[in-house]
Design a protein around this motif. Structure first.
Motif, short mmCIF file in Angstrom:
data_model
loop_
_atom_site.label_atom_id
_atom_site.label_comp_id
_atom_site.label_asym_id
_atom_site.label_seq_id
_atom_site.Cartn_x
_atom_site.Cartn_y
_atom_site.Cartn_z
N LEU A 24 14.47 0.38 -25.07
CA LEU A 24 14.89 1.77 -25.11
C LEU A 24 16.42 1.89 -25.11
O LEU A 24 16.99 2.76 -25.78
CB LEU A 24 14.31 2.53 -23.91
CG LEU A 24 12.80 2.79 -23.94
CD1 LEU A 24 12.35 3.42 -22.63
CD2 LEU A 24 12.43 3.69 -25.11
N LEU A 27 17.48 1.19 -28.56
CA LEU A 27 17.21 2.35 -29.42
C LEU A 27 18.26 3.44 -29.22
O LEU A 27 18.69 4.09 -30.18
CB LEU A 27 15.82 2.92 -29.11
CG LEU A 27 14.62 2.30 -29.84
CD1 LEU A 27 13.33 2.96 -29.34
CD2 LEU A 27 14.76 2.45 -31.34
N SER A 36 13.19 6.59 -34.59
CA SER A 36 13.59 6.13 -33.26
C SER A 36 12.88 6.92 -32.17
O SER A 36 12.48 6.36 -31.14
CB SER A 36 15.10 6.26 -33.10
OG SER A 36 15.78 5.40 -33.98
N GLY A 40 10.42 5.31 -29.47
CA GLY A 40 10.63 5.51 -28.04
C GLY A 40 9.40 6.05 -27.34
O GLY A 40 9.04 5.60 -26.25
#
Length: 217
Positions: A24, A27, A36, A40
């Protein structure tokens, strides 16, 4: 008596949570756009699955009884209803004719599972003697957990004064890690099984987030 957990499951669960945290973070630094956000949300779903399957399950002996915390449901068995604990493929708690299974405490060796199932099929008498005189240092972890539950039940039933004193401490057997604990102050007269709100929330919240993201992109 401390909660009984699966150390392997805890390691897997926290290891996956740490891995997802790194993903995360990556990202957040490099990701952009709808893909994205979807990635997530999916990662958060896997954290919920890790919590439900590996981090949440445990067996919690309390002043009033034993609570089997399984992935999605909790079962509370008062000591007054507890009649035995044994092991087949998992640790089982008996309350008269009813049998409740614990998710986290498992027997992993197939030969031991077959032997345990054979004993269970022979009736209660062989089970009552299993491990009675065994050295705790030589016992398998799940068998030792079942033995400790039997000893705790015997102690609680034999000492009513100690049971009342322990019930006066509302923190015993509960805490932040056990938000779905049944209301033991109500002193249920028999085993109770309920859905766990924290488990449903851990799975439902990220799924809802994923649905929202997919609808908005």
């Amino acid at each position: 008596m401390k909660p009984l957990i699966s150390p392997g499951g805890r390691v897997l669960g926290w290891g996956w949570v740490a891995a997802v945290a790194l993903l995360l973070f990556d990202l957040a630094l490099r990701g952009s756009g709808a893909s994205s956000l979807v990635a997530g949300a999916v990662l958060l779903i896997t954290v919920g699955v890790a919590y439900v399957l590996w981090l949440r399950p445990r067996v919690v002996p309390t002043a009033e009884g034993v609570r089997l915390v399984n992935p999605l449901r909790d079962t509370f068995v008062p000591w007054s209803e507890f009649t035995w604990a044994d092991v087949t493929d998992v640790l089982r708690v008996h309350a008269g004719e009813r049998v409740f299974r614990s998710w986290p405490l498992r027997e992993n060796r197939r030969a031991n599972v077959r032997e345990n199932l054979r004993r269970a099929g022979d009736g209660p008498a062989p089970l009552l003697d299993t491990g009675a005189d065994a050295d705790p240092r030589s016992m398998r972890p799940v068998d030792l957990a079942a033995r400790r539950l039997r000893e705790e039940a015997e102690r609680r039933k034999a000492d009513p004064a100690n049971r009342v004193a322990a019930a006066a401490d509302p923190a015993e057997g509960a805490g932040p890690s056990d938000p779905a604990a049944p209301a033991e102050d109500a002193a249920p007269h028999g085993p109770v099984t309920v859905w766990a709100p924290d488990a449903l929330g851990a799975l439902g919240a990220p799924v809802f987030l994923l649905v929202v993201v997919l609808l908005l992109v």
